[in-house]
Enzyme design. Structure first.
Site, short mmCIF file in Angstrom:
data_model
loop_
_atom_site.label_atom_id
_atom_site.label_comp_id
_atom_site.label_asym_id
_atom_site.label_seq_id
_atom_site.Cartn_x
_atom_site.Cartn_y
_atom_site.Cartn_z
N CYS A 84 0.84 -1.20 0.00
CA CYS A 84 0.00 0.00 0.00
C CYS A 84 0.88 1.26 0.00
CB CYS A 84 -0.98 -0.02 1.17
SG CYS A 84 -2.37 1.13 0.93
N HIS A 100 -3.69 -5.10 1.10
CA HIS A 100 -3.45 -5.57 2.47
C HIS A 100 -3.98 -7.01 2.59
CE1 HIS A 100 -2.33 -1.65 4.03
NE2 HIS A 100 -3.41 -1.12 3.48
#
Length: 510
Positions: A341, A433
């Site tokens: 991310c 994630h």
């Protein structure tokens, strides 16, 4: 309406999240249809529900303890800190703006009470019981007027309150007494009693103190939970919890192969979803540690640059610490690096941010051929795909949009086209994630890391992250079943706080 309970704490990190999860798992094993609830959560560890709503990971974990899917109703207000003075406000799973602490507590918080109560009412109309978690301490006397997560919600919903205290840090009796004594008479009438958490030793030595506490407050103790290692799953925040949040501590299981793998996670500012590395630490023979100095990368077989709520700030921090140069050298040498991310964005060539930091154009580390533009709308999805020849799933929570201009695709869709991420040599990046929780993909990834690092490491063939998480939730349920007075707890959830509880002076200040 169903039964309910508010699990409050004498302090932050007293064990509210895990006690709530334990009560939920105990109830569901009794055949009770139960749901978790936290009116307001402040956390950088968040999760995406199936309907695309962002909530705290602790509530997602508690929903798993209840064996149900998480929804936005379970955490209607999520605050995501963006610095010392402001947070992003996520309402019913969607970001609605940035507010300073003064702006939030100065009026916005109280206006959310109706929404919070509506969510709780809907849950209580659907489930047999709703176990609510408070935040911090209910005796934050400076914030009581606008409180919507502790006694504010308990008073409006007529919930009995169980106060959890961490005896391992000391002062638990004073904390229990002081918590009650700083509440108004109306709030005190809902505080049914106490639960001691993290006790080490002979409980009989504690019993005289519990008796005196009952004499002083007129309130009983509902249980004494013993200290257990490795139960802090999906903690709300803070590097200080580090690997206490992992499902299995690295030293428990020996490696399957001849070597261990050493993983270093850069402890960047505003680190979000550091739970991503829990699945790595769950692998026998994988040692995970958080680092903040370049020399600590030297012996690492894999370096992870995790997610962050402040990508540009984290990038600056890496440069100031000398970690940025170490990461660039490492990538050039073909030594494994994984960006997740915000970490993926940091490894790219260019960041254009007029949303999060408002810093404008900022050069990245240039390790991956990726250009990132921050959009005002947040991406919140639960994608699935394929990586390294194995199925993989995850969840996305980001404002940054990546334009990948080269390298190899990392995660593919079902037609073999690039779905997410990028790979150059032994450097990988992805916005997903939770991808490492996909067991087959994680094993394939660790085999590549081991080969690149020259380690004779073999992933365990049977490690199931989901099964380990279930085992841990069952351990939490066992703690409640074996060490709490479950008959009394059941009556509390079903019937509310006992009548005639005494007032303990001085009460809340006028």
């Amino acid at each position: 309406m169903s039964g309910g309970l508010l699990v409050a704490g004498t302090t932050s990190d007293a064990g509210k999240s895990v006690v709530t999860a334990g009560i939920c798992r105990w109830l569901v094993r009794q055949g009770v249809k139960v749901a978790p609830f936290k009116a307001q959560n402040m956390s950088l560890n968040s999760f995406v529900t199936p309907e695309g709503a962002e909530i705290g990971r602790a509530q997602a974990m508690q929903a798993q303890a209840c064996r149900i899917e998480p929804t936005a109703l379970m955490n209607p207000v999520l605050l995501k800190p963006g610095g010392e003075q402001s947070s992003q406000v996520v309402l019913l799973g969607k970001p609605v703006g940035e507010l300073s602490a003064r702006g939030y507590h100065g009026g916005r918080q109280q206006r959310l009470l109706g929404t919070v109560l509506d969510c709780l009412t809907e849950l209580r109309g659907t489930y047999d019981a709703v176990i609510c978690e408070g935040a911090g301490s209910p005796a934050e006397i400076n914030l009581r007027r606008t409180d919507i997560v502790n006694m504010g919600i308990a008073r409006n919903a007529r919930l009995p309150v169980l106060v959890v205290g961490d005896i391992d840090r000391g002062g638990v009796f004073a904390s229990f007494f002081g918590t009650v004594a700083l509440l108004s008479p109306e709030d005190q009438a809902l505080v049914a009693g106490f639960l001691v958490n993290k006790f080490r030793g002979d409980v009989s030595l504690l019993e005289p103190g519990l008796g005196m506490l009952q004499d002083l407050t007129g309130r009983r103790t509902y249980g004494v939970l013993p200290f257990r290692h490795g139960l802090g799953i999906d903690e709300e925040d803070g590097l200080r919890v580090s690997l206490r949040g992992t499902v299995r501590e690295s030293t428990v299981a020996p490696p399957v192969g001849e070597d261990v793998l050493r993983v270093a996670v850069c402890a960047i500012p505003l680190m979000s979803n550091f739970t991503d590395v829990d699945a790595l630490a769950a692998e026998p023979g994988v040692v995970v540690r958080f680092v903040d100095r370049p020399e600590e990368l030297a012996d690492a077989d894999l370096v992870v640059v995790p997610g962050t709520r402040g990508t540009v700030r984290a990038l600056q921090w890496l440069r100031e610490r000398g970690l940025a140069d170490a990461l660039v050298r490492r990538a050039a040498e073909g030594r494994p690096v994984l960006g997740i991310c915000g970490g993926f964005q940091i490894l790219g060539e260019h960041i254009d941010d007029e949303v999060e930091s408002r810093a404008g154009a900022v050069p990245g580390l240039g390790v991956l051929p990726v250009r990132v533009r921050f959009a005002r709308e947040k991406t919140l999805t639960r994608p699935v795909g394929e990586a390294l020849g194995e199925p993989v799933g995850g969840y996305e929570i980001h404002h940054g949009i990546a334009d990948v201009t080269g390298g190899e695709a990392f995660i593919l869709d079902d037609r073999g086209h690039r779905l997410d991420g990028c790979r150059v040599g032994r450097t990988w990046g992805t916005h997903w994630h939770g991808s490492l929780e996909s067991d087959a993909f994680r094993r394939a990834f660790l085999r590549e890391v081991a080969a690149a690092a020259g380690r004779r490491f073999t992933p365990a063939p049977d490690t199931s992250f989901a099964a380990l998480r279930e085992e841990q939730l069952d351990r939490l349920g066992d703690l409640i079943e074996q060490h709490a007075d479950t008959d009394a707890l059941w009556r509390l959830i079903e019937s509310g706080a006992p009548q005639g509880l005494p007032f303990i002076p001085p009460g809340a200040p006028a």
